[in-house]
Design a protein around this motif. Structure first.
Motif, mmCIF file in Angstrom:
data_model
loop_
_atom_site.group_PDB
_atom_site.id
_atom_site.type_symbol
_atom_site.label_atom_id
_atom_site.label_comp_id
_atom_site.label_asym_id
_atom_site.label_seq_id
_atom_site.Cartn_x
_atom_site.Cartn_y
_atom_site.Cartn_z
ATOM 1 N N ALA A 98 -4.201 1.495 90.895
ATOM 2 C CA ALA A 98 -3.289 -0.139 91.193
ATOM 3 C C ALA A 98 -1.951 0.071 91.435
ATOM 4 C CB ALA A 98 -2.851 -1.344 89.489
ATOM 5 N N ARG A 99 -1.973 -0.694 92.896
ATOM 6 C CA ARG A 99 -0.690 -0.237 93.136
ATOM 7 C C ARG A 99 0.410 -1.188 93.799
ATOM 8 N NH1 ARG A 99 -1.809 -2.177 98.859
ATOM 9 N NH2 ARG A 99 -3.699 -2.077 98.625
ATOM 10 N N ASN A 100 1.834 -1.443 93.627
ATOM 11 C CA ASN A 100 2.299 -2.308 94.401
ATOM 12 C C ASN A 100 2.961 -2.097 95.813
ATOM 13 O OD1 ASN A 100 4.404 -0.074 94.023
ATOM 14 N ND2 ASN A 100 5.581 -0.682 91.729
ATOM 15 N N SER A 101 3.466 -2.810 95.590
ATOM 16 C CA SER A 101 4.170 -2.434 97.213
ATOM 17 C C SER A 101 4.447 -1.201 97.737
ATOM 18 C CB SER A 101 5.034 -3.418 97.721
ATOM 19 O OG SER A 101 5.317 -4.750 97.072
ATOM 20 N N TYR A 102 5.231 -0.178 97.010
ATOM 21 C CA TYR A 102 5.335 0.974 97.395
ATOM 22 C C TYR A 102 4.658 2.417 96.630
ATOM 23 C CZ TYR A 102 9.309 -2.442 97.981
ATOM 24 O OH TYR A 102 9.612 -2.981 98.725
ATOM 25 N N VAL A 103 3.913 2.242 94.951
ATOM 26 C CA VAL A 103 3.702 3.086 94.749
ATOM 27 C C VAL A 103 1.888 3.033 93.777
ATOM 28 C CG1 VAL A 103 5.908 4.418 94.355
ATOM 29 C CG2 VAL A 103 5.169 2.895 93.021
ATOM 30 N N TYR A 104 1.497 3.772 93.229
ATOM 31 C CA TYR A 104 0.474 3.303 92.671
ATOM 32 C C TYR A 104 1.235 3.476 90.977
ATOM 33 C CZ TYR A 104 -2.986 4.531 95.800
ATOM 34 O OH TYR A 104 -3.331 4.695 97.127
ATOM 35 N N VAL A 105 0.830 2.637 90.226
ATOM 36 C CA VAL A 105 1.767 2.171 88.951
ATOM 37 C C VAL A 105 0.873 2.821 87.641
ATOM 38 C CG1 VAL A 105 2.712 0.137 90.027
ATOM 39 C CG2 VAL A 105 1.249 0.151 88.611
ATOM 40 N N SER A 106 -0.790 2.747 87.853
ATOM 41 C CA SER A 106 -1.775 2.563 86.920
ATOM 42 C C SER A 106 -3.060 3.337 87.700
ATOM 43 C CB SER A 106 -1.613 1.613 86.227
ATOM 44 O OG SER A 106 -3.411 1.759 84.968
ATOM 45 N N TRP A 107 -4.171 4.057 86.545
ATOM 46 C CA TRP A 107 -4.998 4.708 86.988
ATOM 47 C C TRP A 107 -6.028 4.266 85.652
ATOM 48 C CZ3 TRP A 107 -5.832 7.247 92.091
ATOM 49 C CH2 TRP A 107 -5.367 7.628 93.263
ATOM 50 N N GLY A 108 -6.992 4.504 86.718
ATOM 51 C CA GLY A 108 -8.392 4.529 85.588
ATOM 52 C C GLY A 108 -8.537 5.923 84.745
ATOM 53 N N GLN A 109 -9.608 5.854 84.108
ATOM 54 C CA GLN A 109 -9.959 7.411 83.526
ATOM 55 C C GLN A 109 -10.907 8.148 84.165
ATOM 56 O OE1 GLN A 109 -10.843 4.358 82.390
ATOM 57 N NE2 GLN A 109 -12.992 4.482 82.072
ATOM 58 N N GLY A 110 -11.926 6.714 85.185
ATOM 59 C CA GLY A 110 -12.645 7.696 85.880
ATOM 60 C C GLY A 110 -13.663 7.009 85.162
ATOM 61 N N THR A 111 -14.759 7.206 86.542
ATOM 62 C CA THR A 111 -16.200 6.962 85.989
ATOM 63 C C THR A 111 -17.013 7.950 86.877
ATOM 64 O OG1 THR A 111 -18.284 5.280 85.406
ATOM 65 C CG2 THR A 111 -17.202 4.806 87.296
#
Length: 117
Positions: A98-111
């Protein structure tokens, strides 16, 4: 904070289809867009697809263009990656971000997605 949970990975055969989901929760109001990345064994993480949550514009890596489709369900705070005609080279751990206008704010754990030939 934003929490992301991916699902839908598995073992498929070349030519099959698979749909990944990424559900967002928490402070989702400041998310501008969602991306999918993947990382194959021994390789760097690479961009796969992107969608902007307002307007829905998308773009894709050349390697998946025409085969993968990213979409969203704003009511469910969920983004999908429809993977058609998968190839063995699509084998990787898939992550949403997930990103806002500038940076990624969160990543999932992956699948994990594994495509057999």
């Amino acid at each position: 904070q934003v929490q992301l949970v991916e699902s839908g990975g598995g073992l498929v055969q070349a030519g099959d289809s698979l749909r990944l989901s990424c559900a967002a929760s928490g402070r989702t109001f400041n998310i501008y867009g969602m991306d999918w990345f993947r990382q194959a064994p021994g390789k760097e993480r690479e961009f796969v697809a992107r969608i902007n949550l307002n307007g829905g514009s998308t773009n894709y890596a050349d390697s998946v263009k025409g085969r993968f489709t990213i979409s969203k369900d704003n009511a469910k705070n969920t983004v999908y990656l429809q993977m058609n005609n998968v190839k063995p080279e699509d084998t990787a751990v898939y992550y949403c971000a997930a990103r806002n206008s500038y940076v990624y704010v969160s990543w999932g754990q992956g699948t994990q997605v594994t495509v057999s030939s």
